[in-house]
Design an enzyme around this catalytic site. Structure first.
Site, PDB file in Angstrom:
ATOM      1  N   GLN A  61      -9.754  22.061   7.818  1.00  0.00           N
ATOM      2  CA  GLN A  61     -11.196  21.842   7.802  1.00  0.00           C
ATOM      3  C   GLN A  61     -11.894  22.570   6.654  1.00  0.00           C
ATOM      4  OE1 GLN A  61     -12.045  23.356  11.719  1.00  0.00           O
ATOM      5  NE2 GLN A  61     -10.684  25.079  11.362  1.00  0.00           N
ATOM      6  N   HIS A 104     -20.946  33.587  23.654  1.00  0.00           N
ATOM      7  CA  HIS A 104     -19.643  34.115  24.063  1.00  0.00           C
ATOM      8  C   HIS A 104     -19.681  34.854  25.395  1.00  0.00           C
ATOM      9  CE1 HIS A 104     -19.131  33.477  19.684  1.00  0.00           C
ATOM     10  NE2 HIS A 104     -17.961  33.050  20.071  1.00  0.00           N
ATOM     11  N   GLU A 145     -13.135  33.177  15.456  1.00  0.00           N
ATOM     12  CA  GLU A 145     -13.969  34.309  15.014  1.00  0.00           C
ATOM     13  C   GLU A 145     -13.549  35.624  15.692  1.00  0.00           C
ATOM     14  OE1 GLU A 145     -15.096  31.648  16.803  1.00  0.00           O
ATOM     15  OE2 GLU A 145     -17.172  31.199  16.298  1.00  0.00           O
ATOM     16  N   ASP A 199      -0.737  25.187  17.833  1.00  0.00           N
ATOM     17  CA  ASP A 199      -1.439  24.114  18.504  1.00  0.00           C
ATOM     18  C   ASP A 199      -1.509  24.383  20.013  1.00  0.00           C
ATOM     19  OD1 ASP A 199      -2.156  21.187  18.676  1.00  0.00           O
ATOM     20  OD2 ASP A 199      -0.336  21.265  19.881  1.00  0.00           O
ATOM     21  N   ASP A 211     -12.386  27.873  23.908  1.00  0.00           N
ATOM     22  CA  ASP A 211     -13.464  28.028  22.911  1.00  0.00           C
ATOM     23  C   ASP A 211     -13.198  27.011  21.812  1.00  0.00           C
ATOM     24  OD1 ASP A 211     -15.532  28.817  21.362  1.00  0.00           O
ATOM     25  OD2 ASP A 211     -14.777  30.820  20.939  1.00  0.00           O
TER      26      ASP A 211
HETATM   27  N1  SPD Z   1     -17.011  27.484  19.342  1.00  0.00           N
HETATM   28  C1  SPD Z   1     -17.238  26.100  19.127  1.00  0.00           C
HETATM   29  C2  SPD Z   1     -18.696  25.748  19.354  1.00  0.00           C
HETATM   30  C3  SPD Z   1     -19.179  24.595  18.506  1.00  0.00           C
HETATM   31  C4  SPD Z   1     -20.652  24.404  18.683  1.00  0.00           C
HETATM   32  N2  SPD Z   1     -21.264  23.603  17.706  1.00  0.00           N
HETATM   33  C5  SPD Z   1     -22.688  23.575  17.884  1.00  0.00           C
HETATM   34  C6  SPD Z   1     -23.419  22.699  16.919  1.00  0.00           C
HETATM   35  C7  SPD Z   1     -24.897  22.647  17.220  1.00  0.00           C
HETATM   36  N3  SPD Z   1     -25.585  21.708  16.400  1.00  0.00           N
END
Ligand code: SPD
Length: 291
Positions: free
Chosen positions: A35, A66, A90, A142, A160
């Site tokens: 990505q 979180h 993160e 994965d 997450d």
């Molecule tokens: N930890 C992955 C959370 C992804 C959230 N994306 C939010 C985008 C809001 N426009």
């Protein structure tokens, strides 16, 4: 590419509303095999991470996301010892899990080591040293593969994950997760926007999850850097955060010596369990089989 600062960073898929974040500085930008990664900083928001143009989290309001992702599920479990975190590059989810001293082992499975490295090196505010904790084991790989091969059971699994990453087969993922949870086990997840007219993704995941678990506890929290009401959920066959009163949550936090949270406590817990009317009605339809 030279990046002029400050500049506005536009989110790629924010539907009919345009969302832009002001960056005073770009701390890191590049492409991994998976990505486009962009870590930026703003004096008021803090540091924030965009993956493929989608805001993941921001150090300035990370606790709103979180803490609610992790603590309701871990507090509802009588004694979580073994926890699995899927995604969460993160390190902030990991940090929240490790606050529970009863947790003896946390396995974190993240497919993109570049995200971990960038956050580890340039945004330690996220993880606060969590990767150094001897209870943590980071596996680059994965989630499906790990779940297929994993030994034993987990007390809590935290997803997450971006709710709709390309190619992720959530039906299969939920089946695998349910097969790796112990008796009192809970799955904790974030399930996308809860804004009016944006709840489709949440409902789709809710339908998939109820095929595997009998007790689902949906929760909502406004996350400023998403500019959205955000949906969270725990799934289990017994333990249910919705049954915990505010004082019980506060008591359990004290018992686990968790005293320095920024957003989550008993009152925040109760508030999160009270869904707005449009979501309550939509879930009623799902439960009645008409939605
Ligand atoms: N930890 C992955 C959370 C992804 C959230 N994306 C939010 C985008 C809001 N426009």
């Amino acid at each position: 590419m030279k990046i002029e600062s400050p500049r506005w960073l536009r989110e790629k898929d924010s539907g009919p509303i345009r969302i832009e974040h002001l960056a005073d500085r770009i701390l890191w930008q590049g492409r991994s095999p998976y990505q486009e990664i962009l870590l930026a900083e703003n004096a008021r928001l803090g540091k924030y991470l965009l993956l493929d143009g989608d805001m993941q989290s921001c150090t300035g309001d990370a606790p709103f996301y979180h803490e609610l992702l992790v603590h309701p599920g871990l507090l509802a479990h009588p004694q979580p010892r073994r926890v699995l975190v899927l995604g969460g590059g993160e390190g902030a989810t990991l940090k929240e899990v490790l606050r529970h001293r009863c947790v003896q082992e946390v396995v974190m499975v993240e497919r993109d080591p570049t995200v971990v490295k960038v956050c580890r090196d340039f945004a330690p505010e996220y993880h606060g040293g969590a990767f150094q904790d001897s209870r943590c084991r980071l596996i680059v790989g994965d989630a499906y593969h790990y779940l297929q091969e994993a030994q034993g059971y987990f007390d809590v699994i935290v997803g997450d994950l971006t709710a709709e990453p390309h190619g992720l087969d959530f039906k299969e993922l939920y089946r695998l997760i349910s097969s790796r949870l112990g008796l009192d086990g809970l799955y904790c997840a974030q399930l996308g926007s809860g804004n009016l007219h944006e709840e489709d993704r949440f409902l789709r995941h809710f339908r998939m999850l109820r095929k595997h678990w009998s007790v689902l506890c949906p929760m909502v929290q406004f996350v400023p850097s998403y500019h959205s009401l955000w949906c969270f959920l725990t799934a289990s066959h017994g333990p249910d955060p919705a049954r915990l009163t505010g004082p019980e949550v506060d008591q359990r936090l004290i018992e686990r010596t968790i005293t320095s949270l920024h957003a989550y406590d008993g009152e925040a817990h109760r508030r999160a369990c009270h869904l707005p009317k449009h979501l309550r009605r939509a879930l009623e339809h799902v439960r009645e089989g008409t939605g």
